[in-house]
Scaffold this active site. Structure first.
Site, mmCIF file in Angstrom:
data_model
loop_
_atom_site.group_PDB
_atom_site.id
_atom_site.type_symbol
_atom_site.label_atom_id
_atom_site.label_comp_id
_atom_site.label_asym_id
_atom_site.label_seq_id
_atom_site.Cartn_x
_atom_site.Cartn_y
_atom_site.Cartn_z
ATOM 1 N N TRP A 150 0.888 -1.135 0.035
ATOM 2 C CA TRP A 150 -0.088 -0.014 0.261
ATOM 3 C C TRP A 150 0.862 1.288 -0.018
ATOM 4 O O TRP A 150 0.219 2.094 -0.122
ATOM 5 C CB TRP A 150 -0.749 0.048 1.107
ATOM 6 C CG TRP A 150 -0.277 -0.234 2.539
ATOM 7 C CD1 TRP A 150 -0.509 -1.296 3.185
ATOM 8 C CD2 TRP A 150 0.521 0.772 3.317
ATOM 9 N NE1 TRP A 150 0.326 -1.155 4.397
ATOM 10 C CE2 TRP A 150 0.752 0.286 4.530
ATOM 11 C CE3 TRP A 150 0.883 1.984 3.123
ATOM 12 C CZ2 TRP A 150 1.782 0.739 5.580
ATOM 13 C CZ3 TRP A 150 1.700 2.827 4.174
ATOM 14 C CH2 TRP A 150 1.809 1.916 5.347
ATOM 15 N N PRO A 175 -3.065 -6.046 -5.836
ATOM 16 C CA PRO A 175 -2.544 -5.069 -5.052
ATOM 17 C C PRO A 175 -3.051 -5.235 -3.674
ATOM 18 O O PRO A 175 -3.946 -5.980 -3.220
ATOM 19 C CB PRO A 175 -3.308 -3.677 -5.715
ATOM 20 C CG PRO A 175 -4.569 -4.516 -6.174
ATOM 21 C CD PRO A 175 -3.864 -6.019 -6.523
ATOM 22 N N ALA A 176 -2.530 -4.233 -2.584
ATOM 23 C CA ALA A 176 -2.878 -4.331 -1.262
ATOM 24 C C ALA A 176 -4.390 -3.783 -1.198
ATOM 25 O O ALA A 176 -4.680 -3.102 -1.887
ATOM 26 C CB ALA A 176 -1.887 -3.198 -0.430
ATOM 27 N N GLY A 228 6.604 -6.460 0.247
ATOM 28 C CA GLY A 228 5.936 -6.411 1.295
ATOM 29 C C GLY A 228 6.812 -6.798 2.576
ATOM 30 O O GLY A 228 7.985 -6.657 2.441
ATOM 31 N N SER A 229 6.362 -7.326 3.501
ATOM 32 C CA SER A 229 6.988 -7.282 4.883
ATOM 33 C C SER A 229 7.662 -8.944 4.922
ATOM 34 O O SER A 229 7.577 -9.756 4.239
ATOM 35 C CB SER A 229 6.146 -7.592 6.004
ATOM 36 O OG SER A 229 5.277 -8.779 6.046
ATOM 37 N N GLU A 250 11.186 -8.320 -2.496
ATOM 38 C CA GLU A 250 11.600 -6.917 -1.872
ATOM 39 C C GLU A 250 11.009 -6.745 -0.553
ATOM 40 O O GLU A 250 9.691 -6.676 -0.482
ATOM 41 C CB GLU A 250 11.272 -5.851 -2.835
ATOM 42 C CG GLU A 250 11.986 -4.426 -2.721
ATOM 43 C CD GLU A 250 11.614 -3.606 -1.699
ATOM 44 O OE1 GLU A 250 11.877 -3.743 -0.556
ATOM 45 O OE2 GLU A 250 10.701 -2.826 -2.108
ATOM 46 N N LEU A 251 11.741 -7.118 0.398
ATOM 47 C CA LEU A 251 11.107 -7.075 1.750
ATOM 48 C C LEU A 251 11.477 -6.132 2.770
ATOM 49 O O LEU A 251 11.837 -4.846 2.211
ATOM 50 C CB LEU A 251 11.541 -8.439 2.351
ATOM 51 C CG LEU A 251 11.253 -9.718 1.568
ATOM 52 C CD1 LEU A 251 11.617 -10.906 2.140
ATOM 53 C CD2 LEU A 251 9.705 -9.893 0.905
ATOM 54 N N CYS A 284 10.350 1.435 2.701
ATOM 55 C CA CYS A 284 11.186 0.519 3.197
ATOM 56 C C CYS A 284 12.629 1.123 3.102
ATOM 57 O O CYS A 284 13.465 0.549 3.890
ATOM 58 C CB CYS A 284 11.017 -0.670 2.333
ATOM 59 S SG CYS A 284 11.322 -0.264 0.751
ATOM 60 N N GLU A 380 11.166 -1.798 11.955
ATOM 61 C CA GLU A 380 10.653 -0.605 10.911
ATOM 62 C C GLU A 380 9.427 0.326 11.335
ATOM 63 O O GLU A 380 8.582 -0.313 11.549
ATOM 64 C CB GLU A 380 10.490 -1.438 9.783
ATOM 65 C CG GLU A 380 10.565 -0.741 8.607
ATOM 66 C CD GLU A 380 10.163 -1.662 7.162
ATOM 67 O OE1 GLU A 380 10.705 -0.828 6.044
ATOM 68 O OE2 GLU A 380 9.779 -2.819 7.083
#
Length: 475
Positions: A150, A175-176, A228-229, A250-251, A284, A380
């Site tokens: 998001w 998507p989110a 995302g996470s 991609e975290l 991030c 984070e």
């Protein structure tokens, strides 16, 4: 404004199979913007089937033809930048300037990969023992499932869709649930640009986890690209293992900033401010842990707090506001709790720290007296909170910067030679030296350790959606 609020499957906008919807909410005031179609298992499998059916023809389409569609999508997004910006402001809550910057950044991925589509490399050479020619070509990996977050709803969609389509893959975008309207707009732009039916599909599955797993289990799906996470990324990697699906991840990040002795204090404050406050801290790549040398610490904290005092907080539709809402009240409360915990652990609030009563807003905040290893130093933050740690020894600063499971990005400020030497010692995929922003469509984006696998953007981004094929030829 009018929005697409349906699924997009095989070139057609439609409701979900059971006509269920979920609300899309403006976090600035809690109002409902739209009701978006929820995808069932049947919808998700139909999207996979459409992508599978479209794959042979799309993968055989010439690179130039794919390039031209991407370039037309670039032109559409460029011409309609204000429209895209407003959609993001409404459903994400970010400030207008942040949304406008994202709109420009997102659009550039279509232009970059329109150019890369016609430049896929290969290899032709004589084998060492001279018995054959070694020919290496690259072909589309297949149907790609793209899952986006998001916080950058446009840029994360285009950063995945553009290289996948350039490579000749067909796609399902998930998507989110907080920000589906932006994704729907991007998909619509691709459709208007000429993407054939089935090449781009959009689903919003409810419940998310089980239906994503169902799509990953389908034999046609050969690629997962997820942003995302780290926690969710680990679960998806487990799911990919069952059918050996190629994965790009991609975290999360926990970006350190190291301010070295001898750094220009004005440049360091300005750079740290941009690194921290871009997108309201919900990135991030956001500066998370600020390690400042004792010789500069007090002046740095004072000037950073002064700089943040000029931040104007409020709804993003007011272009004068420079800090918008977080994506939800729950997200705001999570950030506020990190600040409270930091104070309980001995830190002090220098500036800000308050949540606003109306909307998902929290003040731009500076917290000093943080110790390496404190809770706020290990999480984070994902909000407009700068946590400052004082240090005395550069080697110790490097050790603390590397003392994390994450390795996405880091920032170093100091005399150029010193800063470059320190940058090479930090275990992260990306390092910004004496600057607060490094993201660029022409550069590879990705991290080390548990911050991810693979790279997006740059020359490397398209390779994530291609597989090498070796031919042994008697010539």
């Amino acid at each position: 404004m009018s929005y697409h609020s349906q699924l997009f499957i095989d070139g057609r906008w439609r409701d979900g199979a059971d006509n269920a919807t979920f609300d899309v909410v403006d976090p600035a005031d809690g109002s409902t913007i739209s009701s978006f179609a929820a995808a069932t298992e049947a919808d998700c499998l139909e999207a996979v089937g459409a992508a599978e059916h479209a794959l042979p023809e799309w993968s055989a389409t010439s690179p130039r033809a794919r390039s031209e569609i991407l370039y037309r999508a670039f032109e559409i997004l460029r011409e309609e930048k204000d429209y895209l910006t407003e959609i993001m402001v409404r459903e994400n809550g970010k400030a207008w300037a942040d949304a406008a910057a994202e709109a420009t950044y997102a659009t550039e991925f279509f232009r970059w990969f329109a150019e890369e589509a016609v430049r896929v490399p290969g290899d032709f050479r004589l084998s060492p023992n001279g018995d054959k020619r070694i020919v290496v070509t690259r072909q589309p990996i297949g149907v790609a499932l793209l899952i986006t977050p998001w916080n950058f709803p446009a840029a994360m969609a285009t950063r995945k869709l553009a290289p996948a389509l350039a490579a000749g893959c067909t796609t399902i975008l998930k998507p989110a649930r907080e920000t589906p309207l932006t994704a729907a707009y991007v998909v619509d732009a691709l459709s208007r640009a000429g993407a054939p039916d089935g090449v781009v599909n959009l689903v919003t599955p409810v419940p998310t986890g089980p239906l994503v797993a169902t799509m990953l289990a389908h034999p046609a799906v050969r690629k997962l690209s997820f942003t995302g996470s780290t926690e969710v990324g680990r679960e998806l990697l487990h799911a990919c293992a069952d059918t050996v699906v190629s994965s790009s991840m991609e975290l999360g990040g926990n970006a350190p900033v190291i301010v070295l002795p001898g750094a220009d204090i004005d440049d360091a404050v300005a750079g740290a401010l941009v690194a921290k406050m871009r997108n309201g801290g919900s990135a991030c790549t956001a500066a998370n842990r600020l390690y400042v040398h004792s010789s500069l610490h007090d002046a740095f904290v004072s000037r950073l707090a002064d700089a943040l005092s000029s931040v104007r907080i409020g709804p993003g539709l007011d272009h004068g506001n420079t800090l918008g809402a977080l994506v939800s009240v729950a997200e705001r409360d999570k950030v506020a709790q990190l600040v409270s915990t930091a104070v309980e652990e001995g830190a002090r609030i220098v500036r800000g720290g308050r949540s606003l009563d109306d909307g998902a807003f929290i003040e731009a905040t500076v917290v000093d007296g943080v110790r390496h290893g404190d809770t706020i130093n290990r999480r984070e933050i994902f909000g407009p909170v700068a946590a400052v740690v004082r240090y005395d020894d550069v080697d110790e600063a490097v050790r603390m910067a590397n003392d994390t499971e994450f390795g996405l990005v880091a920032y170093v400020f100091g005399p150029e030679d010193d800063a470059q030497r320190v940058a090479l010692r930090i275990d992260a995929g990306m390092i910004a030296v004496n600057r607060g922003v490094l993201s660029d469509p022409a550069a590879p984006f990705g991290g080390t350790k548990q911050s991810g696998l693979g790279r997006e953007g740059g020359f490397e981004g398209i390779l994530e959606f291609l597989e090498e094929k070796y031919l042994a030829l008697n010539l």
